[in-house]
Design an enzyme around this catalytic site. Structure first.
Site, short mmCIF file in Angstrom:
data_model
loop_
_atom_site.label_atom_id
_atom_site.label_comp_id
_atom_site.label_asym_id
_atom_site.label_seq_id
_atom_site.Cartn_x
_atom_site.Cartn_y
_atom_site.Cartn_z
CG ASP A 10 72.00 91.76 57.83
OD1 ASP A 10 72.71 92.50 58.55
OD2 ASP A 10 72.47 90.80 57.19
CG HIS A 11 71.12 89.14 61.56
ND1 HIS A 11 70.55 88.95 60.31
CD2 HIS A 11 72.14 88.25 61.64
CE1 HIS A 11 71.20 87.99 59.68
NE2 HIS A 11 72.18 87.55 60.45
CB CYS A 67 74.57 93.31 55.81
SG CYS A 67 75.87 93.32 54.56
N GLY A 68 76.55 92.49 57.78
CA GLY A 68 77.77 92.13 58.48
C GLY A 68 79.00 92.79 57.86
CB THR A 69 80.72 92.27 54.85
OG1 THR A 69 79.63 91.90 53.97
CG2 THR A 69 81.21 91.04 55.58
N GLY A 70 78.60 94.80 54.69
CA GLY A 70 78.19 95.82 53.71
C GLY A 70 78.19 95.26 52.30
N GLY A 72 76.82 92.04 51.00
CA GLY A 72 75.57 91.43 50.53
C GLY A 72 74.49 92.47 50.30
CG HIS A 100 85.11 110.03 40.26
ND1 HIS A 100 86.32 109.45 39.94
CD2 HIS A 100 85.35 111.36 40.38
CE1 HIS A 100 87.25 110.40 39.86
NE2 HIS A 100 86.69 111.56 40.14
CG HIS A 135 82.79 111.36 36.73
ND1 HIS A 135 83.69 110.32 36.64
CD2 HIS A 135 83.50 112.44 37.13
CE1 HIS A 135 84.89 110.75 37.00
NE2 HIS A 135 84.80 112.03 37.30
#
Ligand code: RB5
Length: 145
Positions: A10-11, A67-70, A72, A100, A135
Site C-alpha cells: 500500500d502507500h 504497508c506502514g507496519t506490515g 494490516g 518452523h 512442524h
C-alpha cells in the site's frame, strides 16, 4: 538468488517496496510487482488479496508485502487459503518464519525502523530450510480446507 517473487504494497510501504524491488532484481531474482506504483492512498486488504491471487496462480517461490507496519497487510493475506504470511522483524523471526512455519509470504513496514536491514532479513529467509518433521502437522492444521 534466482527466486520468483511477487511484491505488493500500500502507500505506507511504497518506498521500502521500491528499495527491495531494486535489490531483488539486482541480485538475480524474477520479480512481479502488483503495485502500488505511487504513494496515492489505497486499502491494504485490496493489495494483499491481489498479491495472494497472483501467488496462487503464478508458481512463485514466495511473496513480500508492505504497508506502514506490515501488520494490516499480513492479517489480510492470512485470510487467503494457503497463505502463511509472517510479519518478521529480525534475523531470528526471519529464520523461524521459514524453518518452523514454512511461510510463503513475508510482510514488512515502511514506517518501521528495523535494526537489521530488510534485505538481510529476506536473505536469511531465503537461506533457511523448512524443517518439516513435527512442524508439518502444525502447518497442515493452518492450511484451511
Ligand atoms: C495506512 O495508513 C496504514 O494504516 C497501513 O499502511 C498499515 O500500516 C496498516 O496496518
Amino acid at each position: 538468488m534466482n527466486k520468483k517473487i511477487v511484491l505488493g504494497t500500500d502507500h505506507g510501504g511504497f518506498e521500502l517496496k521500491e528499495r527491495i524491488k531494486k535489490y531483488l532484481e539486482e541480485t538475480g531474482n524474477m520479480v512481479t510487482d502488483i503495485g502500488v506504483l505511487n504513494k496515492d492512498s489505497v486499502d491494504y486488504p485490496d493489495i494483499a488479496f491481489k498479491a495472494c491471487a497472483e501467488y496462487n496462480a503464478g508458481n512463485y517461490d514466495f511473496g513480500i508485502l508492505f504497508c506502514g507496519t506490515g501488520i494490516g497487510i499480513s492479517i489480510a493475506a492470512n485470510k487467503v487459503k494457503g497463505i502463511r504470511c509472517a510479519n518478521v522483524h529480525d534475523l531470528f523471526t526471519a529464520e523461524m518464519a521459514k524453518a518452523h512455519n514454512n511461510a510463503n509470504f513475508l510482510a514488512f513496514g515502511g514506517r518501521i525502523e528495523y535494526q537489521t536491514p530488510v534485505e538481510k532479513l529476506i536473505e536469511k529467509f531465503i537461506q533457511t530450510t523448512y524443517e518439516a518433521g513435527r512442524h508439518e502437522r502444525r502447518v497442515s492444521k493452518i492450511t484451511c480446507a
